[in-house]
Scaffold this motif. Structure first.
Motif, mmCIF file in Angstrom:
data_model
loop_
_atom_site.group_PDB
_atom_site.id
_atom_site.type_symbol
_atom_site.label_atom_id
_atom_site.label_comp_id
_atom_site.label_asym_id
_atom_site.label_seq_id
_atom_site.Cartn_x
_atom_site.Cartn_y
_atom_site.Cartn_z
ATOM 1 N N GLY A 48 -8.860 2.345 2.257
ATOM 2 C CA GLY A 48 -8.206 1.108 2.684
ATOM 3 C C GLY A 48 -9.177 -0.048 2.569
ATOM 4 O O GLY A 48 -10.389 0.141 2.469
ATOM 5 N N ALA A 49 -8.644 -1.263 2.599
ATOM 6 C CA ALA A 49 -9.529 -2.434 2.613
ATOM 7 C C ALA A 49 -10.099 -2.558 4.015
ATOM 8 O O ALA A 49 -9.401 -2.338 4.998
ATOM 9 N N SER A 91 -8.519 -0.200 -1.500
ATOM 10 C CA SER A 91 -7.332 -0.981 -1.848
ATOM 11 C C SER A 91 -7.698 -1.971 -2.958
ATOM 12 O O SER A 91 -8.395 -1.612 -3.897
ATOM 13 N N ASP A 92 -7.250 -3.218 -2.853
ATOM 14 C CA ASP A 92 -7.584 -4.163 -3.925
ATOM 15 C C ASP A 92 -8.698 -5.127 -3.508
ATOM 16 O O ASP A 92 -8.767 -6.251 -3.995
#
Ligand code: UN1
Length: 510
Positions: free
Chosen positions: A465-466, A481-482
């Motif tokens: 996850g971020a 994530s991004d």
């Protein structure tokens, strides 16, 4: 609370550090500018040389030069460097964990966990090196295509803290390298040995896969190095982890030169415990999140917001669990709470407790100092639970120590209001078996944090996850994530294959 009777001697720890460094391929450092030290005894281990302004300038010039070729190296090929780094981290997991325990005081299992987090982000970044996707966008004009291309950004300056001395470097470095950036690392002065070890392994990885050494550089020393990175326009992104006070300086200075910053600052994380909560699970989750890592994670649980109906029961169970926490030598397999990083951190904790009591708080468990005779220069403390009636000034601050403030609530709306009424916004959780409550907590009118969990504590996030938070936590997102997008620059491309010039918005000209 039990205390381990004996601590290793500083000579033992020095020998253990020397052996780990040797197996990793780092020659024992020499110098007189500053010292590597261990919070286990509070003593110095080795003298070290610090980088000066000319070294920093040389590192910036070298990594900038290396960036010019690294940015055109195909991303999957860049991923090979990160894959090799991940292999070397696996090979040296135990030695790296030793150095983390020696310098940061983490218990063995958490130190191994930190290295695992590094291995995991390497795996993630290798995959990422084949997934730096841009979008195509429907054009309003016939015979046109709109596309988005992600390009490497430049040199990334990584400023990291003592408490995750290696993992935070790896989140940034693995992702930045896959994205085509080069990296300069300014670690905490409190953890130079693990930094030298990580730097050496990345060097080895570069040599093994035939990549120039200058894709990364390490600079050991004080805050002047960080300031030079912050002010230099050749550093495209400054990724800084530390206190809100530090972020307040870094953010505006980087912005003043139109650089980018990624800030991961203080947290004041809370858990709401609802009447339907599974209390066995809640107690385990709360004790790990509040007392684990001796309260020195940015995700540490600092506030507990408990429904009035279960407050007495939960507090009784927590104080019983705290009474059994083994405190002491972090190398001892039975220890759960190691030392604070410095006696200054102990002063900060004692000051917070004095203020909390002056502001109406009552200590329910812990708060004492341990092993002061055996190790007067070290700082072993009992994790502490403080009952408060309201969120006074001290409760609204981040004290980097195992202090858990307990508040009660009557309605979930009240719990969420209390939860969000602090300046920080990193991590949060709710313990409940009521799905409506859980969903409300996760909704836009629930927790205002970057991380919001259900039936699990606030700390110990996975890398997928971020990671990061809002408000005074700084707004940055790292690791999964991004989050990679912060390390690249998007270019929007309009490609006209119609053979005619058509202007957007129906503009006619000529
Ligand atoms: C930090 O304390 O700076 O979620 C990072 C966690 C860890 C990272 C903490 N994965 O607790």
């Amino acid at each position: 609370m039990t205390t381990t009777r004996t601590l290793p001697t500083t000579d033992d720890l020095r020998a253990r550090a020397r052996a780990a460094l040797k197996r990793i391929g780092v020659s024992v450092p020499e110098g007189t500018d500053f010292a590597a030290r261990t919070p286990i005894t509070g003593d110095e281990l080795f003298g070290l040389a610090a980088a000066g302004p000319a070294d920093t300038e040389a590192a910036i010039a070298a990594t900038r030069e290396a960036f010019l070729t690294w940015r055109t190296t195909p991303a999957p090929r860049r991923g090979e460097l990160v894959r090799r780094l991940g292999e070397l981290l696996r090979d040296h997991k135990s030695d790296l964990a030793d150095l983390i325990t020696i310098e940061a005081g983490k218990i063995r299992s958490e130190a191994l966990g930190e290295v695992q987090e590094m291995i995991d982000i390497c795996d993630f970044a290798v995959g990422l090196s084949r997934q730096l996707y841009g979008r195509t966008i429907a054009s309003e004009r016939p015979g046109h295509r709109l596309a988005e291309t992600w390009h490497p950004l430049g040199v990334v300056g990584v400023i990291s803290a003592f408490n995750f001395p290696a993992a935070v470097w790896s989140w940034n470095t693995a992702v930045a390298l896959a994205c085509g950036d080069t990296v300069i690392w300014k670690p905490s002065e409190l953890t130079p040995l693990i930094s030298l070890a990580c730097d050496r392994l990345l060097d080895q990885a570069a040599e093994d896969v035939g990549v120039p050494r200058d894709v990364h550089r390490l600079l050991l020393g004080d805050r002047a190095i960080g300031e030079q990175l912050v002010d230099d326009a050749r550093i495209a992104l400054v990724s800084a982890t530390g206190s809100t006070r530090m972020g307040r300086e870094v953010g505006p200075r980087v912005a003043a030169r139109f650089g980018r910053s990624l800030l991961e600052l203080g947290g004041n994380n809370a858990a709401v415990v609802a009447p339907s909560a599974d209390l066995d699970l809640a107690v385990q989750g709360i004790v790990f999140a509040a007392a684990g890592t001796a309260g020195q994670r940015c995700t540490t649980l600092r506030r507990l917001i408990v429904h009035r109906d279960i407050a007495d029961t939960l507090i009784a169970r927590l104080t019983a669990a705290y009474a059994k926490l083994p405190i002491g030598d972090p190398f001892d397999e039975s220890t759960l709470v190691g030392p604070l990083i410095t006696t200054k951190a102990l002063d900060g904790m004692q000051d917070a407790l004095t203020r909390a009591q002056a502001q109406g708080g009552k200590i329910l468990a812990g708060g004492g100092r341990r092993l002061a005779d055996a190790a007067p220069r070290a700082a072993y403390v009992e994790p502490v639970i403080v009952r408060v009636d309201e969120q006074t000034e001290v409760v609204r601050e981040e004290t980097f120590a195992p202090v858990l403030y307990v508040l009660t609530y009557d309605s979930l709306a009240e719990a969420i209001a209390l939860h969000n009424d602090v300046p920080q916004g990193l991590s949060s959780s709710i313990f409940t078996r009521d799905q409506q409550e859980a969903e409300l907590f996760l909704s836009a009118e629930g927790s205002d944090c970057g991380i919001a969990n259900v039936n699990i504590g606030t700390s110990g996030a996975e890398i997928g996850g971020a990671f990061g938070g809002e408000k005074e936590t700084g707004g940055g997102r790292e690791s999964g994530s991004d989050a990679w997008r912060a390390y690249m620059r998007p270019a929007t491309n309009t490609i006209n294959y119609s053979g005619r010039l058509a202007l957007a918005q129906n503009v006619s000209f000529l």
